[in-house]
Design an enzyme around this catalytic site. Sequence first.
Site, PDB file in Angstrom:
ATOM      1  N   TYR A 139      -0.758  -0.099  10.790  1.00  0.00           N
ATOM      2  CA  TYR A 139      -1.502  -1.017  10.657  1.00  0.00           C
ATOM      3  C   TYR A 139      -2.154  -2.456  12.372  1.00  0.00           C
ATOM      4  CZ  TYR A 139      -0.029  -1.987   6.580  1.00  0.00           C
ATOM      5  OH  TYR A 139       0.276  -0.850   4.368  1.00  0.00           O
ATOM      6  N   GLY A 155      -4.987   5.865   1.905  1.00  0.00           N
ATOM      7  CA  GLY A 155      -4.856   4.928   2.117  1.00  0.00           C
ATOM      8  C   GLY A 155      -5.455   3.843   3.042  1.00  0.00           C
ATOM      9  N   ILE A 174       0.960  -1.137  -0.093  1.00  0.00           N
ATOM     10  CA  ILE A 174       0.229   0.265  -0.384  1.00  0.00           C
ATOM     11  C   ILE A 174       1.069   1.465  -0.020  1.00  0.00           C
ATOM     12  CG2 ILE A 174      -1.619   1.599   1.130  1.00  0.00           C
ATOM     13  CD1 ILE A 174      -3.079  -0.935   2.214  1.00  0.00           C
ATOM     14  N   TYR A 175       0.580   1.730  -0.996  1.00  0.00           N
ATOM     15  CA  TYR A 175       1.552   3.195  -1.024  1.00  0.00           C
ATOM     16  C   TYR A 175       1.180   4.313  -1.475  1.00  0.00           C
ATOM     17  CZ  TYR A 175       5.889   0.412  -0.564  1.00  0.00           C
ATOM     18  OH  TYR A 175       6.993   0.084  -0.170  1.00  0.00           O
ATOM     19  N   LYS A 213      -3.644   0.045  14.072  1.00  0.00           N
ATOM     20  CA  LYS A 213      -4.820   1.268  14.734  1.00  0.00           C
ATOM     21  C   LYS A 213      -5.801   0.200  13.934  1.00  0.00           C
ATOM     22  CE  LYS A 213      -6.054   4.149  12.045  1.00  0.00           C
ATOM     23  NZ  LYS A 213      -6.179   5.000  10.700  1.00  0.00           N
ATOM     24  N   ASN A 233       9.449   1.870   9.433  1.00  0.00           N
ATOM     25  CA  ASN A 233       9.093   2.309   9.301  1.00  0.00           C
ATOM     26  C   ASN A 233       7.492   2.769  10.134  1.00  0.00           C
ATOM     27  OD1 ASN A 233       6.499   3.778   7.516  1.00  0.00           O
ATOM     28  ND2 ASN A 233       6.521   2.345   6.261  1.00  0.00           N
TER      29      ASN A 233
END
Length: 172
Positions: free
Chosen positions: A143, A109, A97-98, A145, A136
Amino acid sequence: MENIRIDKITEADVTRLQQIAQETFLETFAHLNTEEDMNHYLNENLSISKLTAELQNEGSQFFFAMDADTIAGYLKVNTGRAQTELKDSGGLEVERIYVSKAYQGKKVGQLLFDRAMDMAKTMQAKYVWLGVWEDNHKAIRFYTKNGFEPFDKHIFKLGSDEQTDIMMKKTL
């Protein structure tokens, strides 16, 4: 953002996919890695031939997040044997996912993530998993969350640099 739509990517989109993939990878990681390692990764892993092969893999799917005619980001998910590690028919891997820097903080996102979760529910997956670089912190918070928990680690090779990814999973 209410104007963002999610479009499935086809082989005809490979040049645009390469452009957003390379752009967002550089924006995300260039400041933390050497130019040599970054160039090696871009040339080996985000080349037209590699992306075309990934698009042709029936277990992989790609999606653009589109703001009118502008690509805001993209998603890659894998199922079955296309998964990079677990290769379990009960799982769905979110491999990438970018989101373009210009669209970060605008829930793009989250929209891409939600598409992956909808796919997992439709295929009746038992869980969704992913690997995220231990440095990161922004992605790890995202993730976490969204209900993911660490379950293992693996090595991600960026050029000559061996980096540790935290593997995270969400049981459905």
